[in-house]
Motif scaffolding. Structure first.
Motif, PDB file in Angstrom:
ATOM      1  N   THR A   1      42.882   4.224 -20.100  1.00 16.01           N
ATOM      2  CA  THR A   1      42.155   2.962 -20.171  1.00 16.01           C
ATOM      3  C   THR A   1      41.673   2.588 -18.773  1.00 16.01           C
TER       4      THR A   1
ATOM      5  N   THR B   1      41.741  -0.575 -17.612  1.00  8.69           N
ATOM      6  CA  THR B   1      42.511  -1.696 -17.081  1.00  8.69           C
ATOM      7  C   THR B   1      43.961  -1.597 -17.543  1.00  8.69           C
TER       8      THR B   1
ATOM      9  N   GLU C   1      45.727  -4.121 -18.500  1.00 10.14           N
ATOM     10  CA  GLU C   1      45.891  -5.007 -19.658  1.00 10.14           C
ATOM     11  C   GLU C   1      45.563  -4.274 -20.962  1.00 10.14           C
ATOM     12  N   GLU C   2      44.506  -3.475 -20.929  1.00  7.62           N
ATOM     13  CA  GLU C   2      44.123  -2.706 -22.115  1.00  7.62           C
ATOM     14  C   GLU C   2      45.203  -1.691 -22.475  1.00  7.62           C
TER      15      GLU C   2
ATOM     16  N   HIS D   1      48.226  -3.432 -24.028  1.00  5.10           N
ATOM     17  CA  HIS D   1      47.884  -3.833 -25.406  1.00  5.10           C
ATOM     18  C   HIS D   1      47.925  -2.624 -26.338  1.00  5.10           C
ATOM     19  N   ARG D   2      47.425  -1.499 -25.883  1.00  6.03           N
ATOM     20  CA  ARG D   2      47.383  -0.293 -26.726  1.00  6.03           C
ATOM     21  C   ARG D   2      48.792   0.182 -27.072  1.00  6.03           C
TER      22      ARG D   2
END
Length: 232
Positions: free
Chosen positions: A14, A16, A18-19, A22-23
């Motif tokens: 990813t 970022t 944050e991504e 989340h994943r």
């Protein structure tokens, strides 16, 4: 706690942190919703890989990162590893040593050789495989902050983090590692200083002697290693 096979989930990269957090949380939630709630144990790592664009082509920046690693390679894995003594380890052979160790540190003489002798990425890798004399060759080792991994996946590997199911811990782990690399390439701020001015939460160490012994037994009975990959 004696599975016939083992495996890992390798996520698509990813852009970022944050991504990525989340994943991972979405995968945990999906397993849980299907009746296969994930668990973690004290033996499982949560290794983190970070790609820095064009780093391999910039020997000055490579050396800057390595110099920072030399000064901070004890602090970073110890913070992420979160070891704490447990009296039950004394009853399980080898546990005290194995659980205490957050990863292999790169020797100072090796770092000094790389910093003083390497002139490009190829020689940067070469001196990871040389002895103290800079001549005799050896098989490279995976250190707790693994810069040799740049050869294989163009990423720096941090081998200290523990496996976690906490979204908060995932985010804080990624943020700490990001700050470390920003410092390594820029201000040179120490890992200790970063930890002192932040309030990051890392996965706590929780020793379970039954899980540890079962893990040791699977190592004894592994048999031939067979690698299979499945695209999800």
């Amino acid at each position: 706690v004696d599975p016939p096979v083992g495996g890992e989930i390798n996520l698509l990269p990813t852009r970022t942190k944050e991504e990525l957090a989340h994943r991972i949380s979405a995968i945990i939630e999906d397993f849980t919703n299907k009746g296969f709630e994930p668990t973690t144990t004290c033996m499982q790592g949560g290794h983190v890989h970070v790609r820095i664009p064009a780093l391999r082509d910039d020997i000055a920046s490579l050396k800057k990162v390595l110099g920072w690693v030399q000064q901070n390679q004890s602090t970073v894995p110890e913070a992420l590893h979160g070891y704490s003594a447990d009296i039950r380890m004394k009853r399980v052979k080898g546990a005290s040593v194995k659980m205490r160790n957050p990863g292999r540190l790169m020797p100072d003489w090796m770092i000094d050789n790389i910093l003083s002798r390497s002139t490009d990425f190829a020689s940067f890798l070469t001196y990871h495989c040389k002895g103290i004399d800079g001549v005799k060759s050896y098989r490279p080792k995976r250190y707790t902050i693994n810069l040799y991994n740049l050869k294989h996946t163009n990423t720096i590997e941090f081998r200290g983090p523990r496996a976690t199911l906490s979204h908060k811990v995932l985010g804080d782990t990624f943020s700490f590692i990001e700050e470390c690399l920003i410092a390594a390439l820029g201000s040179g701020e120490s890992a200790s200083s970063i930890l002192q001015r932040t309030n990051y939460l890392f996965e706590p160490f929780s020793f379970n002697p039954y899980h540890y012994e079962a893990w040791v037994n699977t190592q004894k009975e592994r048999g031939e290693k067979v690698r299979k990959s499945y695209e999800l």
